[in-house]
Design a protein around this motif. Sequence first.
Motif, PDB file in Angstrom:
ATOM      1  N   ALA A 171       0.789  -1.139   0.197  1.00  0.00           N
ATOM      2  CA  ALA A 171      -0.421   0.675   0.064  1.00  0.00           C
ATOM      3  C   ALA A 171       0.564   1.004  -0.221  1.00  0.00           C
ATOM      4  O   ALA A 171       1.650   1.093  -0.214  1.00  0.00           O
ATOM      5  N   ARG A 172       0.335   2.230   0.046  1.00  0.00           N
ATOM      6  CA  ARG A 172       0.704   3.706  -0.895  1.00  0.00           C
ATOM      7  C   ARG A 172       0.444   4.839   0.964  1.00  0.00           C
ATOM      8  O   ARG A 172      -0.603   4.566   0.665  1.00  0.00           O
ATOM      9  N   GLY A 173       0.985   5.586   1.424  1.00  0.00           N
ATOM     10  CA  GLY A 173       0.056   6.220   1.898  1.00  0.00           C
ATOM     11  C   GLY A 173       1.216   7.833   2.476  1.00  0.00           C
ATOM     12  O   GLY A 173       2.243   7.581   2.136  1.00  0.00           O
ATOM     13  N   VAL A 174       0.235   8.591   3.373  1.00  0.00           N
ATOM     14  CA  VAL A 174       0.935   9.149   4.597  1.00  0.00           C
ATOM     15  C   VAL A 174       1.904   8.954   5.349  1.00  0.00           C
ATOM     16  O   VAL A 174       1.460   8.186   6.102  1.00  0.00           O
ATOM     17  N   GLU A 181      -0.537  18.645   4.376  1.00  0.00           N
ATOM     18  CA  GLU A 181      -0.401  20.400   4.271  1.00  0.00           C
ATOM     19  C   GLU A 181       1.416  20.216   3.705  1.00  0.00           C
ATOM     20  O   GLU A 181       2.006  20.670   3.010  1.00  0.00           O
ATOM     21  N   TYR A 182       2.081  19.510   3.540  1.00  0.00           N
ATOM     22  CA  TYR A 182       3.441  18.846   3.812  1.00  0.00           C
ATOM     23  C   TYR A 182       3.792  18.034   2.712  1.00  0.00           C
ATOM     24  O   TYR A 182       5.399  17.065   2.352  1.00  0.00           O
ATOM     25  N   VAL A 183       2.888  16.906   2.601  1.00  0.00           N
ATOM     26  CA  VAL A 183       2.740  15.832   1.999  1.00  0.00           C
ATOM     27  C   VAL A 183       2.644  15.947   0.864  1.00  0.00           C
ATOM     28  O   VAL A 183       1.936  16.566   0.604  1.00  0.00           O
ATOM     29  N   ASP A 184       3.415  15.420  -0.205  1.00  0.00           N
ATOM     30  CA  ASP A 184       3.175  15.374  -1.964  1.00  0.00           C
ATOM     31  C   ASP A 184       1.674  15.318  -2.102  1.00  0.00           C
ATOM     32  O   ASP A 184       1.311  14.209  -1.911  1.00  0.00           O
ATOM     33  N   LEU A 185       1.618  15.548  -3.162  1.00  0.00           N
ATOM     34  CA  LEU A 185       0.435  15.780  -3.800  1.00  0.00           C
ATOM     35  C   LEU A 185      -0.246  13.818  -4.130  1.00  0.00           C
ATOM     36  O   LEU A 185      -1.187  13.352  -3.823  1.00  0.00           O
ATOM     37  N   GLY A 186       1.021  14.054  -5.034  1.00  0.00           N
ATOM     38  CA  GLY A 186       0.432  12.321  -5.627  1.00  0.00           C
ATOM     39  C   GLY A 186       0.259  10.864  -3.982  1.00  0.00           C
ATOM     40  O   GLY A 186      -0.240  10.310  -4.345  1.00  0.00           O
ATOM     41  N   THR A 187       0.980  11.398  -3.442  1.00  0.00           N
ATOM     42  CA  THR A 187       1.248  10.512  -1.847  1.00  0.00           C
ATOM     43  C   THR A 187      -0.184  10.849  -1.073  1.00  0.00           C
ATOM     44  O   THR A 187      -0.548   9.885  -1.174  1.00  0.00           O
ATOM     45  N   ALA A 191      -2.985   7.091  -1.334  1.00  0.00           N
ATOM     46  CA  ALA A 191      -3.764   7.194   0.357  1.00  0.00           C
ATOM     47  C   ALA A 191      -5.155   7.538   0.304  1.00  0.00           C
ATOM     48  O   ALA A 191      -5.800   6.176   0.377  1.00  0.00           O
ATOM     49  N   LEU A 192      -5.829   7.982  -0.540  1.00  0.00           N
ATOM     50  CA  LEU A 192      -6.644   8.071  -0.516  1.00  0.00           C
ATOM     51  C   LEU A 192      -7.916   7.607  -1.841  1.00  0.00           C
ATOM     52  O   LEU A 192      -9.188   6.062  -1.158  1.00  0.00           O
ATOM     53  N   VAL A 193      -6.882   6.931  -1.834  1.00  0.00           N
ATOM     54  CA  VAL A 193      -7.458   5.364  -4.025  1.00  0.00           C
ATOM     55  C   VAL A 193      -7.515   3.884  -2.691  1.00  0.00           C
ATOM     56  O   VAL A 193      -7.973   3.554  -2.767  1.00  0.00           O
ATOM     57  N   ASP A 194      -6.055   4.013  -1.571  1.00  0.00           N
ATOM     58  CA  ASP A 194      -5.850   2.618  -1.083  1.00  0.00           C
ATOM     59  C   ASP A 194      -6.747   2.909   0.231  1.00  0.00           C
ATOM     60  O   ASP A 194      -6.223   2.084   0.784  1.00  0.00           O
ATOM     61  N   ARG A 195      -7.574   3.817   0.618  1.00  0.00           N
ATOM     62  CA  ARG A 195      -7.793   3.801   1.467  1.00  0.00           C
ATOM     63  C   ARG A 195      -8.424   3.058   2.622  1.00  0.00           C
ATOM     64  O   ARG A 195      -8.600   1.759   1.506  1.00  0.00           O
TER      65      ARG A 195
END
Length: 196
Positions: A171-174, A181-187, A191-195
């Motif tokens: 999985a990918r995520g935060v 606010e400091y996490v890149d938008l792709g991550t 993370a939203l898709v793989d929630r």
Amino acid sequence: MSDTNALDTLIQALRGLPGVGVKSAQRMAFHLLQHDRPAAQFLSRALQQAADTVHHCERCHTFTQDAVCSTCLDERRDRSQLCVVETPADQSAMERTGAYKGLYFVLMGKLSPLDGVGPNDLGFKKLFDRACDGVVQEVILATNFTAEGEATAYVIAEGLKARGLRPTRLARGVPVGSELEYVDLGTIAHALVDRR
């Protein structure tokens, strides 16, 4: 003249290491020769010994001095899980988490058509044979989240699906402890898709 050539050869050899440029290589060479000759000799012997005795594990393809590595021989490991990683460094990172107790297959690279690295160069046939041995139930694709790593995971996943296996992907995520606010938008998007 031979002294200069030996020094230049040492600097060039050190430059072959990842992330080491000319200045860093010079600093290392000068330090070893000027301040720590015993360390230079130890490094030389260690490199020679490793080059002579370390090779690939017959089962998982990682580095070992034996025919089969200690991880593959460990009877306490879960043989129904096979984690595919790009490098021995990635395998080491997985082990340091203490969260994974299965076995590994180390690709020793990733697909990179521009560099001439294809499926045969990474031992995909050996991987597929191992994954289809009747013991493995889950193949975890833990390649890096780079373009090449994603392509490698995709090709392996398709090959496994064609053989009746359903692979999983890390999985990918935060990151833990980070602020959105400091996490890149792709991550954040992944993370939203793989929630859960």
